[in-house]
Design a protein around this motif. Structure first.
Motif, PDB file in Angstrom:
ATOM      1  N   HIS A 159       3.190  -3.166   6.533  1.00  0.00           N
ATOM      2  CA  HIS A 159       2.101  -2.206   6.289  1.00  0.00           C
ATOM      3  C   HIS A 159       1.959  -1.303   7.510  1.00  0.00           C
ATOM      4  CE1 HIS A 159      -0.102  -4.062   2.747  1.00  0.00           C
ATOM      5  NE2 HIS A 159       0.820  -4.956   3.003  1.00  0.00           N
ATOM      6  N   CYS A 160       0.857  -0.518   7.520  1.00  0.00           N
ATOM      7  CA  CYS A 160       0.457   0.185   8.734  1.00  0.00           C
ATOM      8  C   CYS A 160      -1.048   0.416   8.634  1.00  0.00           C
ATOM      9  CB  CYS A 160       1.197   1.512   8.898  1.00  0.00           C
ATOM     10  SG  CYS A 160       0.743   2.750   7.676  1.00  0.00           S
ATOM     11  N   GLU A 208       1.692   3.812   2.803  1.00  0.00           N
ATOM     12  CA  GLU A 208       2.025   3.340   4.151  1.00  0.00           C
ATOM     13  C   GLU A 208       3.542   3.294   4.283  1.00  0.00           C
ATOM     14  OE1 GLU A 208      -2.077   0.693   4.356  1.00  0.00           O
ATOM     15  OE2 GLU A 208      -0.147  -0.322   4.467  1.00  0.00           O
ATOM     16  N   ARG A 255      -3.568   3.082  -2.063  1.00  0.00           N
ATOM     17  CA  ARG A 255      -4.200   1.830  -1.614  1.00  0.00           C
ATOM     18  C   ARG A 255      -4.875   1.068  -2.753  1.00  0.00           C
ATOM     19  NH1 ARG A 255      -5.479  -0.275   3.266  1.00  0.00           N
ATOM     20  NH2 ARG A 255      -7.262  -1.668   3.385  1.00  0.00           N
ATOM     21  N   HIS A 300       0.898  -1.154   0.000  1.00  0.00           N
ATOM     22  CA  HIS A 300       0.000   0.000   0.000  1.00  0.00           C
ATOM     23  C   HIS A 300       0.937   1.205   0.000  1.00  0.00           C
ATOM     24  CE1 HIS A 300      -3.502  -2.445   1.816  1.00  0.00           C
ATOM     25  NE2 HIS A 300      -3.696  -2.263   0.518  1.00  0.00           N
TER      26      HIS A 300
HETATM   27 ZN   LIG Z   1      -1.688  -1.800   4.071  1.00  0.00          ZN
END
Ligand SMILES: [Zn+2]
Length: 352
Positions: free
Chosen positions: A148-149, A44, A93, A41
Motif C-alpha cells: 500500500h501507501c 495506491e 479506496r 487500494h
Molecule cells: Zn492502502
C-alpha cells in the motif's frame, strides 16, 4: 512464470473483472511460500511500480534455478476499484457500490475457528468474492505482503506485535523509517484476516518464520523508476534473507539507526480543528516537540487572526500528512508517532 487470468463476474449483465495471477515455481519444496499483492487500494500505485521491477528479477531467479520458494504475485489486486471513476476523479479506496473500504471486512475465522469464504458463484457483491479469492491465493504462505501507501508519508510497515521483531528484516531491507505494531485488529483488513488464518493453521501456534504485513511504500505520488527499483531490490533482498531466493555474498541490511518502532496506540491522529486551506510547517520524517506548530489552517485569507495554528499534542515523529491541501474540520491532518502512548489502547484501523 505462469500467468493466469481469473474472471470475477460483476453484479450485472455484461460486467466482469480480470484478476491477473502470476505464479513462480520454487525448486525447494521446504522453502517458504510467498504471496505479494499491490493496489488493493486501487489508487495506491507505489506497489505496482515495485512489482514492475520485482517480477523480472524473480523470473530470472526462477529460470536460473535460484528461486527456492514458490511465489504468487497479484500486481492489480483490485480491478473493481481500479475501474471506479467519478467525473474524472479516480476513487480506489472505497467501493462506490457499497461504501465499504476495499481493505476492510475481509472474512476472518469466527469464534469456533471456522472461516467462511464466498465462492466464485456466491450470490454476493463482486468485492466480497474478490476478497475471498485474495485470501485463498495467500493461504498456506508464511510470507504475505500487501503493498500500500499513505497520503504523504515515510516508508513504514504495519506488523502484528506477535511477529515483531522477527519482521525487522523486512523493515531493514525496505529501508523503512518506522513500524506500527498492532495487537487488537484492524477492522478485518487483509493483513488481519491473513494473520488470523495463519495462527489457526500454525502447528502448536508456532509462528517462526512467518511474516504478514501492510507495507506503506511512502506516499501516493512517490511513484517513479528510482523508488520502484529500490523497493523491488529491497523486497528481493528480504526474500533472499528468508531463503525464498538463493542468497548471494552481500550482507543483509540493518535497521536504520533512527528507526521508530512503536505500538499503534502511540499514534496521534492530529485532526483539523477547523476547515480550510492547509499550510504545513512539518513534513513526514521530522521530529517535533510538544506544542510545536505543525500546521496552520487558513480560514479567512489575509485577515488578522485568519489562520488557526495546530500544535503537536506531544513530542514524536511525523509519520504521514494529508496529500490534499483543503481540509474539513475533523479530517486527519497528520499522523505522529508519539514518544508516549496517545491512547490507552487502540482497537481497529487508524482510518476509515
Ligand atoms: Zn492502502
Amino acid at each position: 512464470m505462469k500467468t493466469e487470468i481469473e474472471t470475477i463476474p460483476g453484479e450485472t449483465p455484461g460486467i466482469a473483472y480480470e484478476l491477473i495471477v502470476h505464479r513462480l515455481a520454487g525448486a525447494e519444496p521446504r522453502a517458504p511460500r510467498v504471496y505479494i499483492q499491490s493496489a488493493l487500494h486501487a489508487d495506491e500505485r507505489p506497489g505496482v511500480a515495485a512489482m514492475h521491477y520485482l517480477i523480472p528479477m524473480l523470473e530470472k531467479a526462477e529460470a536460473e534455478g535460484r528461486l527456492l520458494g514458490s511465489v504468487t504475485l497479484v500486481p492489480h489486486a483490485n480491478p473493481i476499484g481500479a475501474a471506479q471513476h467519478l467525473y474524472g476523479d479516480h476513487m480506489g479506496r472505497f467501493s462506490t457500490g457499497t461504501r465499504t473500504n476495499f481493505n476492510r471486512d475481509f472474512p476472518v475465522p469466527d469464534v469456533t475457528g471456522i472461516r467462511r469464504l464466498d465462492a466464485a458463484s456466491s450470490a454476493v457483491f463482486a468485492e466480497r468474492r474478490l476478497k475471498s479469492r485474495l485470501l485463498e491465493l495467500a493461504d498456506g504462505c508464511p510470507i504475505v505482503l500487501d503493498l500500500h501507501c499513505d497520503d504523504e508519508g515515510v516508508q513504514y510497515i504495519y506488523a502484528p506485535e506477535q511477529l515483531w521483531p522477527q519482521m525487522a528484516d523486512l523493515a531493514a531491507c525496505l529501508d523503512c523509517e518506522a513500524a506500527l505494531l498492532w495487537d487488537s485488529g484492524s477492522d478485518r483488513a487483509f493483513e488481519e484476516a491473513v494473520f488470523e488464518e495463519m495462527k489457526a493453521r500454525a502447528p502448536a501456534g508456532d509462528l517462526t518464520g512467518h511474516c504478514v504485513t501492510t507495507v506503506e511504500l511512502r506516499g501516493q505520488n512517490d511513484v517513479d523508476a528510482t523508488l520502484g527499483r529500490k523497493d523491488a531490490e529491497g523486497l528481493y533482498r528480504f526474500l533472499q534473507g528468508r531463503g525464498v531466493v538463493a542468497a548471494d555474498a552481500k550482507p543483509q541490511p540493518e535497521l536504520r539507526k533512527d528507526f521508530v518502532g512503536q505500538p499503534i496506540r502511540h499514534v496521534e491522529m492530529v485532526l483539523a480543528p477547523v476547515g480550510g486551506t492547509i499550510l504545513f510547517h512539518v513534513a513526514p520524517g521530522e521530529r517535533v516537540e510538544a506544542g510545536q506548530v505543525v500546521a496552520e489552517i487558513i480560514v479567512s485569507p489575509g485577515r488578522e487572526a485568519g489562520t488557526v495554528a495546530v500544535p503537536a499534542p506531544q513530542a514524536g515523529f511525523v509519520l504521514t500528512r494529508r496529500i490534499r491541501r483543503f481540509i474539513r474540520m475533523g479530517d486527519n491532518l497528520l499522523k505522529i508517532i508519539g514518544d508516549q502512548p496517545a491512547v490507552a489502547s487502540r482497537k481497529g484501523a487508524l482510518e476509515d
